[in-house]
Design a protein around this motif. Structure first.
Motif, PDB file in Angstrom:
ATOM      1  N   LEU A 107       4.662  -4.480  -5.296  1.00 47.55           N
ATOM      2  CA  LEU A 107       3.792  -4.332  -4.132  1.00 47.55           C
ATOM      3  C   LEU A 107       3.188  -5.702  -3.892  1.00 47.55           C
ATOM      4  O   LEU A 107       2.342  -6.157  -4.663  1.00 47.55           O
ATOM      5  CB  LEU A 107       2.703  -3.290  -4.385  1.00 47.55           C
ATOM      6  N   HIS A 108       3.661  -6.391  -2.845  1.00 44.29           N
ATOM      7  CA  HIS A 108       3.175  -7.734  -2.529  1.00 44.29           C
ATOM      8  C   HIS A 108       2.036  -7.628  -1.523  1.00 44.29           C
ATOM      9  O   HIS A 108       2.231  -7.168  -0.402  1.00 44.29           O
ATOM     10  CB  HIS A 108       4.319  -8.578  -1.961  1.00 44.29           C
ATOM     11  N   LEU A 109       0.849  -8.067  -1.945  1.00 46.79           N
ATOM     12  CA  LEU A 109      -0.312  -8.110  -1.066  1.00 46.79           C
ATOM     13  C   LEU A 109      -0.322  -9.475  -0.392  1.00 46.79           C
ATOM     14  O   LEU A 109      -0.457 -10.505  -1.046  1.00 46.79           O
ATOM     15  CB  LEU A 109      -1.596  -7.886  -1.871  1.00 46.79           C
ATOM     16  N   ASP A 110      -0.150  -9.471   0.915  1.00 49.95           N
ATOM     17  CA  ASP A 110       0.034 -10.707   1.660  1.00 49.95           C
ATOM     18  C   ASP A 110      -0.977 -10.776   2.796  1.00 49.95           C
ATOM     19  O   ASP A 110      -1.407  -9.747   3.317  1.00 49.95           O
ATOM     20  CB  ASP A 110       1.460 -10.740   2.225  1.00 49.95           C
ATOM     21  N   PRO A 145      15.444  -9.101   0.097  1.00 50.88           N
ATOM     22  CA  PRO A 145      15.905  -7.749   0.433  1.00 50.88           C
ATOM     23  C   PRO A 145      16.434  -6.939  -0.755  1.00 50.88           C
ATOM     24  O   PRO A 145      16.329  -5.713  -0.759  1.00 50.88           O
ATOM     25  CB  PRO A 145      17.009  -7.994   1.475  1.00 50.88           C
ATOM     26  N   ASP A 146      16.990  -7.602  -1.772  1.00 51.68           N
ATOM     27  CA  ASP A 146      17.542  -6.863  -2.905  1.00 51.68           C
ATOM     28  C   ASP A 146      16.499  -6.549  -3.980  1.00 51.68           C
ATOM     29  O   ASP A 146      16.818  -5.919  -4.982  1.00 51.68           O
ATOM     30  CB  ASP A 146      18.712  -7.620  -3.523  1.00 51.68           C
ATOM     31  N   GLU A 147      15.256  -6.939  -3.758  1.00 50.81           N
ATOM     32  CA  GLU A 147      14.200  -6.633  -4.720  1.00 50.81           C
ATOM     33  C   GLU A 147      13.494  -5.338  -4.290  1.00 50.81           C
ATOM     34  O   GLU A 147      13.152  -5.177  -3.119  1.00 50.81           O
ATOM     35  CB  GLU A 147      13.179  -7.773  -4.783  1.00 50.81           C
ATOM     36  N   HIS A 148      13.282  -4.451  -5.242  1.00 47.51           N
ATOM     37  CA  HIS A 148      12.602  -3.189  -4.946  1.00 47.51           C
ATOM     38  C   HIS A 148      11.117  -3.473  -4.774  1.00 47.51           C
ATOM     39  O   HIS A 148      10.426  -3.806  -5.736  1.00 47.51           O
ATOM     40  CB  HIS A 148      12.819  -2.170  -6.069  1.00 47.51           C
ATOM     41  N   GLY A 149      10.669  -3.352  -3.532  1.00 48.15           N
ATOM     42  CA  GLY A 149       9.262  -3.610  -3.288  1.00 48.15           C
ATOM     43  C   GLY A 149       8.913  -3.561  -1.821  1.00 48.15           C
ATOM     44  O   GLY A 149       9.775  -3.386  -0.954  1.00 48.15           O
ATOM     45  N   HIS A 150       7.617  -3.715  -1.569  1.00 46.49           N
ATOM     46  CA  HIS A 150       7.083  -3.641  -0.214  1.00 46.49           C
ATOM     47  C   HIS A 150       5.967  -4.659  -0.071  1.00 46.49           C
ATOM     48  O   HIS A 150       5.241  -4.934  -1.032  1.00 46.49           O
ATOM     49  CB  HIS A 150       6.555  -2.240   0.080  1.00 46.49           C
ATOM     50  N   VAL A 151       5.819  -5.169   1.128  1.00 43.95           N
ATOM     51  CA  VAL A 151       4.757  -6.112   1.452  1.00 43.95           C
ATOM     52  C   VAL A 151       3.740  -5.381   2.309  1.00 43.95           C
ATOM     53  O   VAL A 151       4.101  -4.768   3.322  1.00 43.95           O
ATOM     54  CB  VAL A 151       5.313  -7.328   2.225  1.00 43.95           C
ATOM     55  N   LEU A 152       2.480  -5.435   1.893  1.00 44.20           N
ATOM     56  CA  LEU A 152       1.415  -4.801   2.656  1.00 44.20           C
ATOM     57  C   LEU A 152       0.293  -5.808   2.900  1.00 44.20           C
ATOM     58  O   LEU A 152       0.110  -6.763   2.137  1.00 44.20           O
ATOM     59  CB  LEU A 152       0.890  -3.566   1.921  1.00 44.20           C
ATOM     60  N   ASP A 153      -0.463  -5.570   3.959  1.00 46.48           N
ATOM     61  CA  ASP A 153      -1.542  -6.457   4.388  1.00 46.48           C
ATOM     62  C   ASP A 153      -2.734  -6.351   3.438  1.00 46.48           C
ATOM     63  O   ASP A 153      -3.313  -5.272   3.286  1.00 46.48           O
ATOM     64  CB  ASP A 153      -1.960  -6.079   5.808  1.00 46.48           C
ATOM     65  N   LEU A 154      -3.099  -7.474   2.845  1.00 48.59           N
ATOM     66  CA  LEU A 154      -4.189  -7.484   1.874  1.00 48.59           C
ATOM     67  C   LEU A 154      -5.549  -7.176   2.490  1.00 48.59           C
ATOM     68  O   LEU A 154      -6.501  -6.867   1.774  1.00 48.59           O
ATOM     69  CB  LEU A 154      -4.237  -8.822   1.126  1.00 48.59           C
ATOM     70  N   THR A 155      -5.668  -7.241   3.816  1.00 46.25           N
ATOM     71  CA  THR A 155      -6.956  -6.943   4.450  1.00 46.25           C
ATOM     72  C   THR A 155      -7.109  -5.461   4.802  1.00 46.25           C
ATOM     73  O   THR A 155      -8.179  -5.046   5.233  1.00 46.25           O
ATOM     74  CB  THR A 155      -7.174  -7.789   5.723  1.00 46.25           C
ATOM     75  N   ALA A 156      -6.060  -4.681   4.622  1.00 47.51           N
ATOM     76  CA  ALA A 156      -6.159  -3.242   4.877  1.00 47.51           C
ATOM     77  C   ALA A 156      -7.096  -2.615   3.842  1.00 47.51           C
ATOM     78  O   ALA A 156      -7.252  -3.135   2.732  1.00 47.51           O
ATOM     79  CB  ALA A 156      -4.776  -2.599   4.800  1.00 47.51           C
ATOM     80  N   ALA A 163      -2.174   4.510  -0.303  1.00 49.09           N
ATOM     81  CA  ALA A 163      -1.449   5.590   0.371  1.00 49.09           C
ATOM     82  C   ALA A 163      -0.106   5.097   0.912  1.00 49.09           C
ATOM     83  O   ALA A 163       0.915   5.774   0.781  1.00 49.09           O
ATOM     84  CB  ALA A 163      -2.291   6.173   1.501  1.00 49.09           C
ATOM     85  N   GLY A 164      -0.100   3.909   1.492  1.00 49.70           N
ATOM     86  CA  GLY A 164       1.138   3.363   2.042  1.00 49.70           C
ATOM     87  C   GLY A 164       2.183   3.114   0.974  1.00 49.70           C
ATOM     88  O   GLY A 164       3.357   3.453   1.139  1.00 49.70           O
ATOM     89  N   PHE A 165       1.762   2.522  -0.129  1.00 48.51           N
ATOM     90  CA  PHE A 165       2.718   2.253  -1.200  1.00 48.51           C
ATOM     91  C   PHE A 165       3.155   3.541  -1.876  1.00 48.51           C
ATOM     92  O   PHE A 165       4.329   3.718  -2.187  1.00 48.51           O
ATOM     93  CB  PHE A 165       2.146   1.269  -2.216  1.00 48.51           C
ATOM     94  N   THR A 166       2.224   4.469  -2.094  1.00 44.79           N
ATOM     95  CA  THR A 166       2.564   5.751  -2.720  1.00 44.79           C
ATOM     96  C   THR A 166       3.592   6.504  -1.882  1.00 44.79           C
ATOM     97  O   THR A 166       4.502   7.126  -2.423  1.00 44.79           O
ATOM     98  CB  THR A 166       1.293   6.600  -2.934  1.00 44.79           C
TER      99      THR A 166
END
Length: 176
Positions: A107-110, A145-156, A163-166
């Motif tokens: 889970l990358h917080l960006d 793209p081949d890495e299992h993961g997601h990028v989400l906004d750190l200011t959320a 909830a988004g990652f779950t």
């Protein structure tokens, strides 16, 4: 996705540069999933902490035993699941963690570098100075793209990030 992933709790690395919220989000995610949380800062040697505290970025030689220790910790939690907050800035660092725990997800917080710098500057008693944010951003290699993961906004809001990652874990068949 392997059968072991479908029948176990997730292994998650909450990644990002200093100030991204790895500890806050990681602990909230672990609490939500009912699994253990660890902060990768606890795996640093005293020499590495001193180096960063003096304003010097770590090099790969400094990071190697640290990454090995985090990977071993993740491997020990393969069945029970766990979350670790770890910068994991480069692909090769994530590869070390994946080699130890192949089912790990990231889970990358960006977000905005100005927000990161402000957060670190306002963080009391932490060894990482805001002056190293630029170095970390220059080091960062985004998830491929081949890495299992997601990028989400750190200011959320933290609850929204969790909830988004779950939701991605549910879609991939990992129990949450």
């Amino acid at each position: 996705m392997s059968e072991s992933t479908k029948n176990s709790r997730p292994l998650v690395v909450v990644m990002g540069v200093a100030g991204s919220g790895k500890t806050t989000v990681g602990q909230a995610l672990a609490d939500h999933l009912g699994i253990e949380y660890a902060d990768a800062d606890a795996f640093h040697s005293p020499a590495s902490v001193a180096k960063m505290a003096s304003g010097h970025p770590l090099d790969d030689d400094d990071r190697a035993p640290w990454l090995a220790a985090i990977g071993a910790w993740l491997a020990q939690h393969q069945d029970s699941g766990a979350v670790v907050g770890c910068s994991a800035l480069r692909r090769r660092y994530r590869d070390v963690l994946r080699a130890a725990a192949p089912e790990v997800q990231f889970l990358h917080l960006d977000g905005d570098p100005a927000v990161l710098t402000q957060r670190v500057a306002e963080r009391p008693g932490h060894f990482m100075p805001a002056s190293l944010i630029t170095s970390q951003l220059e080091t960062l290699e985004r998830l491929e793209p081949d890495e299992h993961g997601h990028v989400l906004d750190l200011t959320a809001p933290v609850d929204a990030i969790v909830a988004g990652f779950t939701a991605t874990l549910i879609r991939t068949g990992v129990r949450s």
